[in-house]
Design a protein around this motif. Structure first.
Motif, PDB file in Angstrom:
ATOM      1  N   LEU A   1     -15.891  22.493  39.024  1.00 17.87           N
ATOM      2  CA  LEU A   1     -14.946  22.371  37.901  1.00 17.87           C
ATOM      3  C   LEU A   1     -14.986  23.556  37.038  1.00 17.87           C
ATOM      4  O   LEU A   1     -13.899  24.109  36.367  1.00 17.87           O
ATOM      5  N   HIS A   2     -16.407  24.279  37.066  1.00 21.45           N
ATOM      6  CA  HIS A   2     -16.719  25.224  36.229  1.00 21.45           C
ATOM      7  C   HIS A   2     -17.673  26.034  37.026  1.00 21.45           C
ATOM      8  O   HIS A   2     -18.387  25.435  37.749  1.00 21.45           O
TER       9      HIS A   2
ATOM     10  N   THR B   1     -12.267  17.289  31.401  1.00 26.54           N
ATOM     11  CA  THR B   1     -12.689  16.692  32.513  1.00 26.54           C
ATOM     12  C   THR B   1     -12.263  15.234  32.537  1.00 26.54           C
ATOM     13  O   THR B   1     -12.092  14.547  31.844  1.00 26.54           O
TER      14      THR B   1
ATOM     15  N   LEU C   1     -19.931  19.186  36.125  1.00 22.94           N
ATOM     16  CA  LEU C   1     -18.937  20.373  35.947  1.00 22.94           C
ATOM     17  C   LEU C   1     -19.281  21.342  37.119  1.00 22.94           C
ATOM     18  O   LEU C   1     -18.605  21.635  37.750  1.00 22.94           O
TER      19      LEU C   1
ATOM     20  N   LEU D   1     -23.091  15.805  32.097  1.00 20.84           N
ATOM     21  CA  LEU D   1     -21.776  16.337  32.287  1.00 20.84           C
ATOM     22  C   LEU D   1     -21.695  17.534  32.800  1.00 20.84           C
ATOM     23  O   LEU D   1     -21.141  17.893  33.777  1.00 20.84           O
TER      24      LEU D   1
ATOM     25  N   LEU E   1     -15.510  20.835  26.942  1.00 19.80           N
ATOM     26  CA  LEU E   1     -15.543  20.665  28.325  1.00 19.80           C
ATOM     27  C   LEU E   1     -15.162  19.047  28.752  1.00 19.80           C
ATOM     28  O   LEU E   1     -14.543  18.876  29.911  1.00 19.80           O
TER      29      LEU E   1
ATOM     30  N   LEU F   1     -21.262  28.682  29.967  1.00 19.60           N
ATOM     31  CA  LEU F   1     -21.806  27.242  30.172  1.00 19.60           C
ATOM     32  C   LEU F   1     -23.302  27.486  29.832  1.00 19.60           C
ATOM     33  O   LEU F   1     -24.023  26.203  29.474  1.00 19.60           O
TER      34      LEU F   1
END
Length: 152
Positions: free
Chosen positions: A21-22, A72, A16, A12, A68, A53
């Motif tokens: 996305l992050h 998503t 991300l 994951l 998270l 993170l």
């Protein structure tokens, strides 16, 4: 096959970060150790508040990863797990080789991606887990698995 647990968190996290996305500095609130969601309680081994993170991975926060995952798109998470080789046989033709257990998103409950974020509700073989980390070490390239008897 077994549930890979926290070592699956990198799937994951890879999605991300790779999909932007992050960023590693984004933060998530880790509920001081226990988070009630979908009638279940997700726990961390220690009570954490806000973690970025980087810290979520270093401290192996189940809550941070689950939160998270909750934000998503399931298709992205599934696609990355599949691209890392989960749900596929590694292709060695060894007796007992397994594809593991990776459900398609249409068969997921609301809890599935949250649990998968910390390595539950998925089953993997040790070879698939080796492939995961080899792929990361190879800059994101998944090579065909080969079993070598000897080098001459």
């Amino acid at each position: 096959m077994y549930e890979p647990g926290s070592s699956f968190k990198v799937v994951l996290m890879s999605a991300l970060l790779n999909e932007k996305l992050h960023t590693p500095d984004d933060s998530v609130f880790c509920e001081n150790g226990a988070w009630d969601v979908y009638g279940e309680t997700i726990k961390d081994t220690h009570p954490y508040g806000w973690l970025n993170l980087r810290q979520v991975i270093v401290k192996s926060s189940n809550i941070g990863m689950a939160k998270l995952a909750k934000d998503t798109d399931n298709a992205i998470f599934y696609d990355y797990a599949h691209a890392f080789g989960f749900g596929n046989k590694p292709g060695t033709d060894l007796i007992g080789e397994t594809k593991g257990n990776l459900k398609e998103p249409k068969n997921w409950s609301g809890m599935t991606p949250l649990a998968m974020a910390f390595g539950h509700e998925i089953a993997a073989s040790p070879l698939q887990m080796c492939n995961l980390f080899a792929t990361i070490a190879n800059g994101g390239v998944l090579y065909q698995t080969q079993i070598i008897k000897e080098v001459r």
